[in-house]
Scaffold this active site. Structure first.
Site, PDB file in Angstrom:
ATOM      1  N   SER A   8      -1.800 -76.302  11.571  1.00 56.30           N
ATOM      2  CA  SER A   8      -3.055 -76.703  12.198  1.00 56.30           C
ATOM      3  C   SER A   8      -3.693 -75.581  13.013  1.00 56.30           C
ATOM      4  O   SER A   8      -3.976 -74.520  12.488  1.00 56.30           O
ATOM      5  CB  SER A   8      -2.804 -77.949  13.046  1.00 56.30           C
ATOM      6  OG  SER A   8      -4.015 -78.447  13.543  1.00 56.30           O
ATOM      7  N   HIS A   9      -3.843 -75.817  14.289  1.00 60.78           N
ATOM      8  CA  HIS A   9      -4.549 -74.874  15.176  1.00 60.78           C
ATOM      9  C   HIS A   9      -3.618 -73.820  15.757  1.00 60.78           C
ATOM     10  O   HIS A   9      -4.052 -72.994  16.540  1.00 60.78           O
ATOM     11  CB  HIS A   9      -5.181 -75.667  16.308  1.00 60.78           C
ATOM     12  CG  HIS A   9      -4.188 -76.589  16.942  1.00 60.78           C
ATOM     13  ND1 HIS A   9      -3.755 -77.747  16.313  1.00 60.78           N
ATOM     14  CD2 HIS A   9      -3.492 -76.505  18.080  1.00 60.78           C
ATOM     15  CE1 HIS A   9      -2.852 -78.328  17.071  1.00 60.78           C
ATOM     16  NE2 HIS A   9      -2.665 -77.607  18.145  1.00 60.78           N
TER      17      HIS A   9
ATOM     18  N   ASP B 198      -6.703 -75.854   9.842  1.00 59.38           N
ATOM     19  CA  ASP B 198      -6.632 -76.624   8.597  1.00 59.38           C
ATOM     20  C   ASP B 198      -7.827 -77.558   8.413  1.00 59.38           C
ATOM     21  O   ASP B 198      -7.819 -78.393   7.505  1.00 59.38           O
ATOM     22  CB  ASP B 198      -5.316 -77.412   8.527  1.00 59.38           C
ATOM     23  CG  ASP B 198      -5.187 -78.415   9.650  1.00 59.38           C
ATOM     24  OD1 ASP B 198      -5.745 -78.165  10.737  1.00 59.38           O
ATOM     25  OD2 ASP B 198      -4.536 -79.451   9.457  1.00 59.38           O
TER      26      ASP B 198
ATOM     27  N   ASP C  26      -9.167 -80.041  10.245  1.00 58.62           N
ATOM     28  CA  ASP C  26      -9.266 -81.451  10.638  1.00 58.62           C
ATOM     29  C   ASP C  26      -9.838 -81.643  12.044  1.00 58.62           C
ATOM     30  O   ASP C  26     -10.246 -82.742  12.389  1.00 58.62           O
ATOM     31  CB  ASP C  26      -7.917 -82.181  10.475  1.00 58.62           C
ATOM     32  CG  ASP C  26      -6.785 -81.533  11.230  1.00 58.62           C
ATOM     33  OD1 ASP C  26      -7.009 -80.512  11.897  1.00 58.62           O
ATOM     34  OD2 ASP C  26      -5.652 -82.063  11.139  1.00 58.62           O
ATOM     35  N   ARG C  27      -9.879 -80.581  12.852  1.00 59.51           N
ATOM     36  CA  ARG C  27     -10.443 -80.740  14.195  1.00 59.51           C
ATOM     37  C   ARG C  27     -11.888 -80.268  14.244  1.00 59.51           C
ATOM     38  O   ARG C  27     -12.326 -79.511  13.379  1.00 59.51           O
ATOM     39  CB  ARG C  27      -9.650 -79.901  15.204  1.00 59.51           C
ATOM     40  CG  ARG C  27      -8.259 -80.393  15.394  1.00 59.51           C
ATOM     41  CD  ARG C  27      -7.575 -79.633  16.510  1.00 59.51           C
ATOM     42  NE  ARG C  27      -6.261 -80.221  16.732  1.00 59.51           N
ATOM     43  CZ  ARG C  27      -5.553 -80.085  17.834  1.00 59.51           C
ATOM     44  NH1 ARG C  27      -6.019 -79.359  18.820  1.00 59.51           N
ATOM     45  NH2 ARG C  27      -4.373 -80.656  17.951  1.00 59.51           N
TER      46      ARG C  27
ATOM     47  N   LYS D 134      -7.988 -86.848  10.214  1.00 55.38           N
ATOM     48  CA  LYS D 134      -9.189 -86.496  10.944  1.00 55.38           C
ATOM     49  C   LYS D 134      -9.920 -85.425  10.151  1.00 55.38           C
ATOM     50  O   LYS D 134      -9.317 -84.747   9.321  1.00 55.38           O
ATOM     51  CB  LYS D 134      -8.852 -86.058  12.357  1.00 55.38           C
ATOM     52  CG  LYS D 134      -7.887 -84.902  12.462  1.00 55.38           C
ATOM     53  CD  LYS D 134      -7.434 -84.758  13.905  1.00 55.38           C
ATOM     54  CE  LYS D 134      -6.460 -83.626  14.058  1.00 55.38           C
ATOM     55  NZ  LYS D 134      -5.167 -84.074  14.598  1.00 55.38           N
TER      56      LYS D 134
ATOM     57  N   ASP E  94     -10.777 -76.141  13.048  1.00 58.85           N
ATOM     58  CA  ASP E  94      -9.507 -75.466  13.320  1.00 58.85           C
ATOM     59  C   ASP E  94      -8.850 -74.902  12.064  1.00 58.85           C
ATOM     60  O   ASP E  94      -9.452 -74.884  10.987  1.00 58.85           O
ATOM     61  CB  ASP E  94      -8.546 -76.415  14.041  1.00 58.85           C
ATOM     62  CG  ASP E  94      -7.982 -77.463  13.106  1.00 58.85           C
ATOM     63  OD1 ASP E  94      -8.692 -77.859  12.162  1.00 58.85           O
ATOM     64  OD2 ASP E  94      -6.830 -77.894  13.317  1.00 58.85           O
TER      65      ASP E  94
HETATM   66  C1  G1P Z   1      -1.594 -82.525  19.301  1.00 51.83           C
HETATM   67  C2  G1P Z   1      -2.691 -83.418  19.823  1.00 51.83           C
HETATM   68  C3  G1P Z   1      -2.753 -84.683  19.010  1.00 51.83           C
HETATM   69  C4  G1P Z   1      -2.924 -84.343  17.537  1.00 51.83           C
HETATM   70  C5  G1P Z   1      -1.841 -83.379  17.095  1.00 51.83           C
HETATM   71  C6  G1P Z   1      -2.064 -82.895  15.674  1.00 51.83           C
HETATM   72  O1  G1P Z   1      -0.349 -83.171  19.426  1.00 51.83           O
HETATM   73  O2  G1P Z   1      -2.497 -83.710  21.188  1.00 51.83           O
HETATM   74  O3  G1P Z   1      -3.808 -85.484  19.470  1.00 51.83           O
HETATM   75  O4  G1P Z   1      -2.860 -85.501  16.743  1.00 51.83           O
HETATM   76  O5  G1P Z   1      -1.828 -82.245  17.956  1.00 51.83           O
HETATM   77  O6  G1P Z   1      -3.276 -82.234  15.525  1.00 51.83           O
HETATM   78  P1  G1P Z   1       0.677 -82.868  20.630  1.00 51.83           P
HETATM   79  O7  G1P Z   1       0.916 -81.388  20.633  1.00 51.83           O
HETATM   80  O8  G1P Z   1      -0.044 -83.282  21.890  1.00 51.83           O
HETATM   81  O9  G1P Z   1       1.868 -83.696  20.335  1.00 51.83           O
HETATM   82 ZN    ZN Z   2      -5.592 -79.252  12.477  1.00 57.04          ZN
END
Ligand code: G1P
Ligand code: ZN
Length: 542
Positions: free
Chosen positions: A112-113, A278, A280-281, A375, A276
């Protein structure tokens, strides 16, 4: 043809909030990725002849794991693997492909990010046939399997050329390399009023979209520039890079500060957005105004009926518990149900499948709807564009009208990153132990009304998820939530979520930090953040 490779378990393959995330170097250990993938395959029933989607955000190590996974899928009896050209599929696009092609599920290769590169992060997540992240029952079964796995299966085959669209064979299995963008872009055209957006652009409406060197570049170029007609260059950092250009591909005010500065400058376009690693954000910034993800969810829900897909109204709204209650007031006004779930998109799947909600969101810049089961960053951007195009209104004006109607939930999240695991666990344990004594206690000018550790009972299947975050609710509607991140790859990250509600008629145009001063002080006094972590201030405020 099928080769059985003996292996021994790794004890650290428990999926977190969103799949298994580790440093690339961890995934590069012999058998590491293979063990996890085989554990997934071992818990998937009915895979013989079935279709599997493999998506990736293009980060470092993506192509290597795709080749491994393709051979293993062939050995495990899948009939077809669908993979995006170049090994690329954004997470929402992968969710769509799983649904559209009737796949049994998909492997999404992403962290992801989180940053990418040889010394950075990698991840593998399994999504089920509805296109969404596997629920806890499945991830628990996968983890259990990782602990007693003794072999993985593969076939002898050359690497496939991921750059060329078309069909090939690997063992007895077909591999389809598809255009990663086409199906997704077509889906977006069915949801939104592209003509209205085109008319606004023709009238001079401008935007900047920052892909952050990550997966959305090709999607954003195709949809925003080619199909909608925004000027060339609207999409910035649009080339997916293995290391995201050395940046943190997290669309928030810290990591997307260039976009933020542009949007606050005299040269700002009408609308700014980012996505982000991938895809999704999303980050939404109007000219001169940042829209928090919690507010974005509320504003999108309040105006969704302006988009063709949501013309008949929303069935309900869901938000993760730490997300502000701004959307709750919209649900109330619309007379539709509101659901509060634990953190993580996987908890929305059942509600979406059961048709109980249409729109979901998380404070961590995730918003989406029932069009897929992830998302979806570009979806949020397009819904915003659709709304702005129909209302012919600047973001600032829309936001002010929204707050004047519903009141405003001032909101911030404070992250303390890289905290020693024992210190973070100690803080949470002490906080949990203090909960029974908190109601009625004064903390500065605030008085605790209620305090608990959030437990979710899924209204669709009745499953229970306990210990999902400590909530401290104050009289007057303010709130602090404490939880530890489930997506990090080293140490612990403490997340502190601060929220203060200002009712209609109150101070609706103040600066967020000013409005949260008492809550910030209360957070430290209740949890002993400084004492436990030694930190004077958070690393990231979003
Ligand atoms: C974080 C975000 C959460 C999101 C997840 C995946 O998780 O807080 O809302 O669904 O990334 O993108 P966390 O690191 O808080 O467990
Ligand atoms: Zn992501």
């Amino acid at each position: 043809m099928i080769r059985t490779v003996p292996t021994t378990p790794f004890t650290d393959q428990k999926p977190g909030t969103s799949g298994l995330r580790k440093k690339v170097t961890v995934f590069q250990q012999p058998n590491y990725a293979e063990n996890f993938i085989q554990s997934v395959f071992d818990v998937v029933d009915d895979k013989a002849g079935a279709t599997l989607v493999i998506g990736g955000d293009g980060r470092y190590h993506n192509r290597e794991v795709i080749q491994v996974a393709v051979r293993m899928a062939a050995a495990n009896g899948f009939g077809t693997v669908i993979v995006g050209q170049g090994g690329i599929l954004s997470t929402p696009a992968a969710s769509n492909i799983i649904r559209q092609y009737g796949a049994i599920g998909g492997l999404i290769l992403s962290a992801s990010h989180n940053p990418g590169g040889p010394t950075e992060d990698f991840g593998i997540k399994y999504n089920i046939a509805n296109g969404g992240p596997a629920p806890e029952t499945v991830t628990d079964a996968i983890q259990a399997r990782t602990l007693d796995i003794d072999r993985w299966l593969t076939v002898e085959a050359e690497d496939i050329d991921l750059n060329v669209i078309g069909e090939r064979r690997v063992g007895d299995m077909t591999v389809r390399v598809i255009d990663p963008v086409a199906d997704y872009a077509a889906l977006m055209e069915t949801l939104f009023d592209f003509d209205a957006i085109r008319a606004a652009i023709a009238g001079g409406f401008t935007m900047a979209f920052d892909s952050m060197g990550a997966v959305t570049g090709p999607y954003a170029r195709e949809i925003l520039e080619n199909r909608l007609g925004f000027a060339a260059g609207t999409v910035r950092n649009g080339e997916p890079l293995e290391d995201f250009g050395g940046h943190h591909p997290d669309p928030n005010l810290v990591h997307a500060h260039e976009l933020y500065e542009l949007m606050m400058s005299p040269d700002a376009p009408d609308f700014g957005a980012a996505s982000d690693g991938d895809g999704d954000r999303n980050l939404i910034i109007g000219r001169g105004v940042y829209v928090t993800p919690s507010d974005s969810l509320a504003m999108l829900a309040a105006n969704a009926a302006l988009a063709p897909a949501y013309r008949d109204g929303l069935k309900g709204i869901a938000r993760s518990m730490p997300t502000s209650a701004a959307a709750d007031r919209v649900a109330e006004a619309l007379g539709i149900p509101m659901f509060e779930t634990p953190t993580g998109w996987k908890f929305f799947g059942n509600l979406l499948d059961a048709g109980r909600v249409t729109i979901c969101g998380e404070e961590s810049a995730g918003t989406g709807s029932d069009h897929v089961r992830e998302k979806d960053g570009l979806w949020a951007v397009l819904l915003w564009l659709n709304i702005l195009a129909v209302k012919r209104q600047p973001v600032m004006e829309l936001a002010r009208e929204h707050w004047a109607r519903f009141g405003r939930n001032y909101y911030a999240r404070h992250d303390y990153e890289g905290v020693a695991t024992e210190a973070a666990d100690g803080l949470m344990a002490q906080l949990r132990a203090s909960l029974p004594g908190l109601p009625g206690r004064a903390v500065g000018p605030l008085t605790v009304q209620a305090a608990d550790d959030f437990t979710y009972i899924d209204p669709v299947d009745g499953s229970t998820s306990a210990r999902q975050g400590v909530r401290i609710l104050f009289e007057g509607g303010s709130r602090i939530v404490f939880r530890l991140s489930g997506t990090g790859t080293s140490g612990a990250t403490l997340r502190v979520y601060l929220e203060r509600y200002e009712a209609v008629g109150g101070d609706l145009l103040a600066e967020t930090p000013d409005m949260l001063v008492d809550l910030i002080a209360a957070a430290d006094s209740l949890a002993g953040i400084r004492a436990h972590t030694g930190r004077e201030k958070p690393d990231v405020v979003t």
